[in-house]
Design a protein around this motif. Structure first.
Motif, PDB file in Angstrom:
ATOM      1  N   LEU A 219       0.822  -1.211   0.000  1.00 43.41           N
ATOM      2  CA  LEU A 219       0.000   0.000   0.000  1.00 43.41           C
ATOM      3  C   LEU A 219       0.856   1.261   0.000  1.00 43.41           C
ATOM      4  N   VAL A 220       1.873   1.290   0.849  1.00 42.93           N
ATOM      5  CA  VAL A 220       2.726   2.476   0.945  1.00 42.93           C
ATOM      6  C   VAL A 220       3.534   2.673  -0.336  1.00 42.93           C
ATOM      7  N   SER A 221       3.888   1.585  -1.014  1.00 46.35           N
ATOM      8  CA  SER A 221       4.650   1.705  -2.254  1.00 46.35           C
ATOM      9  C   SER A 221       3.768   2.122  -3.426  1.00 46.35           C
ATOM     10  N   SER A 222       2.545   1.595  -3.470  1.00 51.01           N
ATOM     11  CA  SER A 222       1.679   1.845  -4.617  1.00 51.01           C
ATOM     12  C   SER A 222       0.966   3.191  -4.542  1.00 51.01           C
ATOM     13  N   GLN A 223       0.566   3.583  -3.341  1.00 49.19           N
ATOM     14  CA  GLN A 223      -0.283   4.769  -3.228  1.00 49.19           C
ATOM     15  C   GLN A 223       0.385   6.050  -3.728  1.00 49.19           C
ATOM     16  N   PRO A 224       1.604   6.381  -3.320  1.00 50.98           N
ATOM     17  CA  PRO A 224       2.215   7.611  -3.837  1.00 50.98           C
ATOM     18  C   PRO A 224       2.432   7.574  -5.351  1.00 50.98           C
ATOM     19  N   THR A 225       2.717   6.393  -5.899  1.00 48.14           N
ATOM     20  CA  THR A 225       2.921   6.289  -7.339  1.00 48.14           C
ATOM     21  C   THR A 225       1.630   6.601  -8.084  1.00 48.14           C
ATOM     22  N   LEU A 226       0.500   6.133  -7.549  1.00 44.18           N
ATOM     23  CA  LEU A 226      -0.782   6.430  -8.179  1.00 44.18           C
ATOM     24  C   LEU A 226      -1.167   7.900  -8.010  1.00 44.18           C
ATOM     25  N   TRP A 227      -0.627   8.556  -7.005  1.00 50.41           N
ATOM     26  CA  TRP A 227      -0.921   9.974  -6.779  1.00 50.41           C
ATOM     27  C   TRP A 227       0.179  10.876  -7.331  1.00 50.41           C
ATOM     28  N   SER A 228       1.007  10.331  -8.228  1.00 47.39           N
ATOM     29  CA  SER A 228       2.215  11.060  -8.619  1.00 47.39           C
ATOM     30  C   SER A 228       1.917  12.417  -9.238  1.00 47.39           C
ATOM     31  N   ASP A 229       0.823  12.548 -10.017  1.00 49.24           N
ATOM     32  CA  ASP A 229       0.528  13.807 -10.703  1.00 49.24           C
ATOM     33  C   ASP A 229      -0.856  14.318 -10.341  1.00 49.24           C
ATOM     34  N   LEU A 363       7.296  10.246   2.893  1.00 48.59           N
ATOM     35  CA  LEU A 363       6.779  10.951   1.715  1.00 48.59           C
ATOM     36  C   LEU A 363       5.271  10.782   1.587  1.00 48.59           C
ATOM     37  N   LEU A 364       4.755   9.610   1.945  1.00 50.74           N
ATOM     38  CA  LEU A 364       3.313   9.396   1.893  1.00 50.74           C
ATOM     39  C   LEU A 364       2.593  10.274   2.907  1.00 50.74           C
ATOM     40  N   SER A 414      -7.488  12.920 -25.992  1.00 50.77           N
ATOM     41  CA  SER A 414      -6.181  13.499 -25.666  1.00 50.77           C
ATOM     42  C   SER A 414      -6.078  13.784 -24.174  1.00 50.77           C
ATOM     43  N   VAL A 415      -7.185  14.223 -23.573  1.00 50.99           N
ATOM     44  CA  VAL A 415      -7.186  14.437 -22.121  1.00 50.99           C
ATOM     45  C   VAL A 415      -7.058  13.098 -21.397  1.00 50.99           C
ATOM     46  N   PHE A 416      -7.745  12.067 -21.906  1.00 51.08           N
ATOM     47  CA  PHE A 416      -7.608  10.733 -21.308  1.00 51.08           C
ATOM     48  C   PHE A 416      -6.170  10.244 -21.393  1.00 51.08           C
ATOM     49  N   ALA A 417      -5.514  10.508 -22.537  1.00 51.64           N
ATOM     50  CA  ALA A 417      -4.122  10.099 -22.703  1.00 51.64           C
ATOM     51  C   ALA A 417      -3.211  10.820 -21.724  1.00 51.64           C
ATOM     52  N   ILE A 418      -3.563  12.070 -21.365  1.00 50.18           N
ATOM     53  CA  ILE A 418      -2.766  12.804 -20.379  1.00 50.18           C
ATOM     54  C   ILE A 418      -2.985  12.235 -18.983  1.00 50.18           C
ATOM     55  N   PHE A 419      -4.235  11.855 -18.693  1.00 48.60           N
ATOM     56  CA  PHE A 419      -4.548  11.411 -17.338  1.00 48.60           C
ATOM     57  C   PHE A 419      -4.085   9.991 -17.047  1.00 48.60           C
ATOM     58  N   PHE A 420      -4.275   9.061 -18.003  1.00 54.65           N
ATOM     59  CA  PHE A 420      -4.107   7.642 -17.687  1.00 54.65           C
ATOM     60  C   PHE A 420      -2.710   7.265 -17.202  1.00 54.65           C
ATOM     61  N   PRO A 421      -1.616   7.835 -17.741  1.00 50.39           N
ATOM     62  CA  PRO A 421      -0.306   7.432 -17.220  1.00 50.39           C
ATOM     63  C   PRO A 421      -0.160   7.580 -15.716  1.00 50.39           C
ATOM     64  N   ALA A 422      -0.969   8.452 -15.107  1.00 49.22           N
ATOM     65  CA  ALA A 422      -0.905   8.601 -13.651  1.00 49.22           C
ATOM     66  C   ALA A 422      -1.420   7.357 -12.940  1.00 49.22           C
ATOM     67  N   ALA A 423      -2.120   6.475 -13.674  1.00 52.63           N
ATOM     68  CA  ALA A 423      -2.694   5.285 -13.050  1.00 52.63           C
ATOM     69  C   ALA A 423      -1.874   4.038 -13.331  1.00 52.63           C
ATOM     70  N   THR A 424      -0.659   4.205 -13.830  1.00 52.07           N
ATOM     71  CA  THR A 424       0.145   3.037 -14.219  1.00 52.07           C
ATOM     72  C   THR A 424       1.067   2.543 -13.108  1.00 52.07           C
ATOM     73  N   GLY A 425       0.856   2.989 -11.883  1.00 50.78           N
ATOM     74  CA  GLY A 425       1.742   2.571 -10.803  1.00 50.78           C
ATOM     75  C   GLY A 425       1.171   1.508  -9.904  1.00 50.78           C
TER      76      GLY A 425
END
Length: 1123
Positions: A219-229, A363-364, A414-425
């Motif tokens: 959880l601690v490893s995944s959560q900040p990565t998903l909140w990266s942007d 950091l979390l 194009s907006v979806f393409a900008i948003f989705f990489p934030a969910a790749t963690g």
């Protein structure tokens, strides 16, 4: 209940209470039957300490204490004890003598020394005290050779959770007692193979390794990565899209990640998970081909992701310092800050997982504080912030932001393409699976909870920003309007007294500095304390960079350990108690630093996102594939998945790849396919029980059953050969020739009848030689059977080899070159084997090379096994060819001679004689490319077309396509042209190319006298000559030696004998230079023609010729000219 005892207690023995479980007699023989003749009822006795004392008190206090006995133990010691109750023979017969005190063995039950006594209740209870090394208190399973179920028996190697135990083998429990069980601690004294030792070494965990639970590790490893942007991307999302579309984008991303999370959980709970994260999950599910290709790009994507996150951090730092602190220029400042940052992150990673986990937690906490700070600030509107577009929650602002406001080239996708990489963690936690205390529990819980929290927070922030901030604002406090102008103002800011139209032009151009569309720091304006948002941005990027910096080396290390890509083994080495991949850290650092120095990652970013999505697509596909294969081994304890949902998730991931960037998606697919082809070509020597194997089996079984429900058709006939090769490397020429016309066309089974009665060795042979066939790229199956002779073994195989329609229809054997030198009963067996083939409606094919076929006595033959293929306990493998197989060339040293199979680099020092050298050269004849020449087909008798089909299939192969088919047929001298045209018409209808047709009109001409004389001299030792002896003597001799040739049959088949002699003369005349002769095999009527005469025909027909293939089909058509 047991029957009453027929004997009183022994004289001088004090009666003992029935429930006195700890009292033992000393030196007294028990009454009742011996355990070998009785049945036992085993009852658990789990008395408490007090009960034990009470039991002792109820007995005779004067009874003498047994030697070596100890006082009754407490309740804990009494647990797990057993009472063995003997049932006396109900017939009342006198029981035999008791068992000796030194112990005995009954079936699989080993009973140690102890005493037995009779109870006062009339029943005989045998009580064995563990304190005196006796039987009854031993835990069940420890008093038997047969073992009880134990998890340690099912470990692959010495695994992290415990050592592997070797259960007793079936041979140890079933075979005669000819050896001590558990020799050297292993069943049958076997040792681990080198591969097992390496795996055990790899799996063993050093003591003191740091392991994490699901919260700290996943959880601690995944959560900040998903909140990266979260602070930048959601601002853009709310500014460009209306609410419902913003929510749709967030929900779409959440659906994809949730499905992937469910699939990940299913795979992670289908067995023990080692280190390697996504690579380990995919490779163990789909096999090394997909795993190896995805593992490499996934590790590379994580390494480049470090650079992306660090550059994002550096850009924020440079932007904050750009007012009064510029070192050189903006690009170089980003490079300098990024380099310093990645060095610090490397230091944290190298320090160990414990330090990395502490940094992630810190950091979390900062990131969560920043998010709370934003939500708190959104409820506290300040007048000083109104000119910058923040007015607090208002329905007017919400309604205004409900409509889309795309500017420039932006669109929904194009907006979806900008948003989705934030969910790749989502796999950041799973990537450190080797550092989790319980991956099967941690990965599902941590990953799914992180996805849930992320989705809720993203939706909350998107709705919040769109409800309290206008899209455009000037930041000028003087941009207010009077009440007269207010009536014409339609913007949401107008009701608050602001008019921001001054930064908007009628042509749709904007030069506003503030608002959702313009200010990247708008989240700081809304928050209660702006610097905390900046700290949150720092923590999000640094945490994501740190997670990627740890993930890439871990995944790469697991990939290198499996040795999928040669040359990368150096990165498999780990250091310290956690087996840290320090070399991988350095490599990841170098890759990240290289991309940081580029400082422009907009081009590479879509490719990296597609690398992640390709991994997620394959994880989803793995679950679908494993479910489709329906393997019994697919039993994930996580039940909340569905194969079709996983397939939909895989398709969605592929669609998103093209939505984000079509050319990056194409490039990703090309790279994955290229790596897949490379790994498939290299064929790594691993076997992980992948779903690919399971699905292959499932499809093979389904198709085999389907084939069995359809009748065979002539057009689909293909020669399916049972080739009696013995050991496959014993007769290479026979193997290569048959493989030449069955490869990718029909079934080939290498049959072997072995006299060795050891079925375990037979099974090991089957495994070894099957590997040898695969190693030599021979598409065939090796099937050994235990039989007394070659005929019996062939009969077994003729009846049982194959499955359904995948059954042999043609028997292929080698010519028995040594038939005149050995026991003639072997000739009888050999000829009867051909008769058996015809009895079972098989075709028969006999190959003769004048040099012979059997090379088993030559040590320079093809190496059988590589060191990896040697089975457990095998040293330098020495295999004895213990049985004369189909050709049994004993003109060379005996076929029972020992044959040592050397490794690829080993050479025997002995020199070969000329005959053996020629034999060895001839054995490779059909493995080489055949030069220009002919395959002569002597189609003398119509057997259904097999004699013609085999050479046609042969000449279609690459090694034989330079050879032309010449057809020879019998005919009349006055009809040669007519017979030639008739055959040409038939061959053209069969669509078989030929170079020439020869009609032989002189087949029935008498052979040369010297050849007839030579034949008679050859058969002379085998004649019965019944006219020279009494009838009874002749009959007795014929019965004992059925192979002998009678004068009657010799005279009866004189014409057929002359035909074989004449055909040999014609063969030498017309086909002496052919690459191969394929000829109709003469038939001998069973029971009428003796084995010696038939063998003499075959010998005469085929001697002194090029390679000759005698063929006789089963007289069912195998060729047709109908469509």
């Amino acid at each position: 209940m047991s029957a009453p005892s027929s004997l009183p207690p022994a004289q001088g023995e004090n009666p003992v209470a029935e429930n006195e479980g700890l009292a033992v007699d000393t030196g007294l023989k028990p009454a009742g039957p011996t355990p070998s003749s009785s049945r036992f009822q085993v009852d658990l006795v789990a008395e408490a300490a007090g009960a034990a004392d009470k039991t002792l008190a109820s007995g005779d206090k004067d009874a003498p204490a047994p030697e070596g006995s100890e006082p009754a133990a407490g309740g804990e010691e009494a647990k797990g004890r057993f009472r063995v109750v003997n049932f006396v023979d109900p017939s009342g017969a006198s029981p035999p003598e008791a068992v000796p005190a030194e112990g005995f063995q009954n079936g699989d039950t080993v009973m140690s020394e102890g005493s037995l006594h009779s109870s006062t209740g009339g029943q005989h209870h045998y009580h064995y005290d563990t304190h005196t090394n006796t039987y009854y208190l031993r835990t069940f399973g420890h008093n038997t050779i047969d073992a009880v179920p134990n998890i340690d028996f099912y470990r692959q190697t010495a695994a992290p959770l415990g050592d592997k135990l070797i259960r007793p083998t079936l041979s140890e429990l079933h075979d005669e007692l000819d050896k001590e069980p558990f020799e050297d601690g292993f069943a049958n004294g076997d040792e681990l193979t080198p591969a097992e030792e390496a795996a055990a070494k790899e799996a063993s965990e050093p003591k003191g390794a740091v392991k994490f639970g699901w919260i700290k590790g996943v959880l601690v490893s995944s959560q900040p990565t998903l909140w990266s942007d979260i602070f930048d991307i959601l601002r853009a999302l709310a500014s460009w899209l209306p609410y419902f579309l913003s929510c749709v984008i967030v929900l779409m991303a959440t659906v994809v990640t949730t499905i992937t999370g469910l699939s990940t959980s299913a795979i992670a709970t289908n067995g023990f998970v080692r280190g390697g994260g996504a690579y380990y999950l995919i490779s163990r599910s789909l096999g090394p081909e997909f795993g190896g290709s995805i593992g490499l790009i996934f590790a590379f994507a994580n390494a480049v992701a470090v650079a992306m996150y660090v550059v994002g951090f550096a850009e924020t730092v440079v932007e904050l310092l750009s007012v009064d602190c510029i070192m050189t220029d903006e690009i170089n400042d980003i490079r300098i800050v990024g380099t310093i940052t990645v060095i610090l992150l490397l230091g944290i990673s190298v320090a160990g997982m414990e330090w990395e986990a502490k940094a992630q937690i810190f950091l979390l906490v900062v990131l969560i504080t920043a998010i709370f700070n934003y939500f708190i600030g959104s409820f506290i509107p300040l007048q000083s912030k109104e000119s910058q577009g923040f007015f607090g929650y208002d329905s007017g602002i919400m309604m205004e932001n409900m409509g889309p406001d795309f500017r420039g080239t932006e669109s929904f996708f194009s907006v979806f393409a900008i948003f989705f990489p934030a969910a790749t963690g989502i796999l950041a936690g799973a990537n450190i699976s080797g550092d989790l205390s319980d991956p099967q529990l941690a990965i599902p819980r941590g990953t799914l909870l992180a996805i849930l929290i992320t989705g809720i927070v993203y939706l909350g922030v998107a709705i919040s920003t769109g409800s309290c901030i206008v899209r455009d604002a000037t930041g000028n406090d003087n941009d207010t309007h009077s009440a007269q102008i207010m009536a014409n103002c339609t913007d949401a800011a107008c009701k608050f007294g602001y008019d921001f139209s001054s930064c908007k032009s009628d042509k749709g151009l904007y030069n506003c500095r503030y608002g959702l569309q313009n200010d990247f720091q708008v989240m700081s304006i809304v928050s209660g304390f702006g610097p905390i948002i900046t700290a949150g941005i720092f923590s999000a990027t640094l945490s994501s960079a740190l997670a990627s910096l740890v993930s890439a080396p871990k995944v790469f290390q697991a990939l290198c350990k499996d040795n999928i890509y040669p040359g990368l083994e150096m990165f498999a080495k780990g250091y310290g108690k956690n087996n840290e991949p320090l070399r991988g850290y350095i490599l990841t650092f170098c890759i990240a630093l290289a991309f940081i120095l580029i400082a422009q990652l907009n081009v590479i970013a879509p490719i990296i996102s597609n690398f992640f999505l390709a991994s997620y697509a394959l994880i989803n596909f793995s679950v679908f594939h494993a479910s489709l294969a329906n393997s019994p081994g697919w039993r994930p304890s996580f039940k909340y998945y569905n194969m079709w949902v996983s397939l939909a998730g895989a398709v969605l991931c592929c669609v998103v790849m093209f939505v984000i960037n079509w050319w990056a998606a194409l490039m990703t697919n090309v790279i994955v396919m290229g790596l897949y082809i490379y790994v498939s070509y290299k064929k790594p020597d691993v076997n992980w029980g992948s779903s690919t194997q399971a699905l292959t089996y499932h499809q093979a079984l389904t198709h085999s059953l389907h084939l069995s429900s359809v009748e065979d058709h002539i057009k689909n006939f293909r020669p399916q050969c049972l080739v009696m090769t013995g050991y496959p490397n014993s007769r290479p020429a026979l193997l290569h020739l048959v493989h030449a016309f069955t490869k990718n066309v029909g079934l080939m089974i290498c049959g072997h009848g072995s006299r060795r009665p050891n079925f375990k060795e037979l099974s090991n042979d089957q495994t070894r030689y099957q590997r040898w066939l695969m190693k030599n790229e021979t598409k065939a199956f090796y099937t050994p059977v235990f039989a007394e002779d070659i005929r019996e073994g062939t009969q077994y195989l003729l009846q049982a080899a194959g499955l359904g329609r995948l059954r042999p229809n043609t028997l292929v054997i080698g010519f028995k070159n040594d038939w005149k030198d050995g026991d003639m009963m072997n000739v009888e067996t050999y000829i009867q084997m051909i008769h058996d083939a015809f009895d079972y409606q098989y075709g028969a094919v006999v190959l003769r090379l004048k040099e012979g076929l059997d090379v088993s006595h030559i040590s320079e033959q093809d190496d059988l096994l590589s060191s990896q293929e040697k089975t457990s306990g095998m040293k330098d493998v020495v295999v004895s060819i213990d049985m004369k197989d189909s050709d049994g060339d004993s003109s060379k040293p005996s076929s029972k001679a020992t044959s040592q199979f050397l490794g690829p680099t080993e050479k025997s020092p002995q020199m070969l004689n000329v005959a053996d050298q020629r034999l060895l050269d001839a054995s490779q004849l059909f493995k080489r490319k055949q030069g220009k020449g002919t395959v002569d087909v002597w189609w003398l008798f119509d057997d259904g077309g097999l004699t013609l089909l085999i050479p046609y299939l042969l000449t279609n192969k690459k090694k034989w396509n330079d050879c032309k088919i010449r057809v020879f047929i019998g005919g009349k001298i006055n009809r040669i042209d007519h017979d030639r045209r008739a055959m040409a018409t038939l061959l053209s209808k069969f669509r078989i190319d030929f170079s020439d047709i020869n009609v032989l009109g002189d087949i029935n001409t008498k052979p040369k006298k010297e050849n007839v004389t030579a034949f008679e001299e050859m058969i002379e030792p085998y004649r019965l000559k019944e006219d020279d002896m009494e009838q009874d003597t002749a009959e007795a001799l014929k019965a004992s030696e059925p192979w002998r040739i009678t004068d009657n049959e010799l005279e009866l088949y004189r014409a057929k004998t002359n035909r074989q002699i004449r055909l040999n003369e014609l063969l030498k005349e017309h086909s002496s230079t052919a690459n191969l002769i394929v000829m109709s095999m003469p038939l001998a009527r069973k029971g009428a023609v003796s084995s010696a005469l038939y063998m003499s025909w075959l010998e005469t027909l085929s001697k002194d010729l090029p390679p000759l293939l005698l063929v006789r089909g089963n007289h069912q058509s195998v060729l047709t000219f109908y469509s």
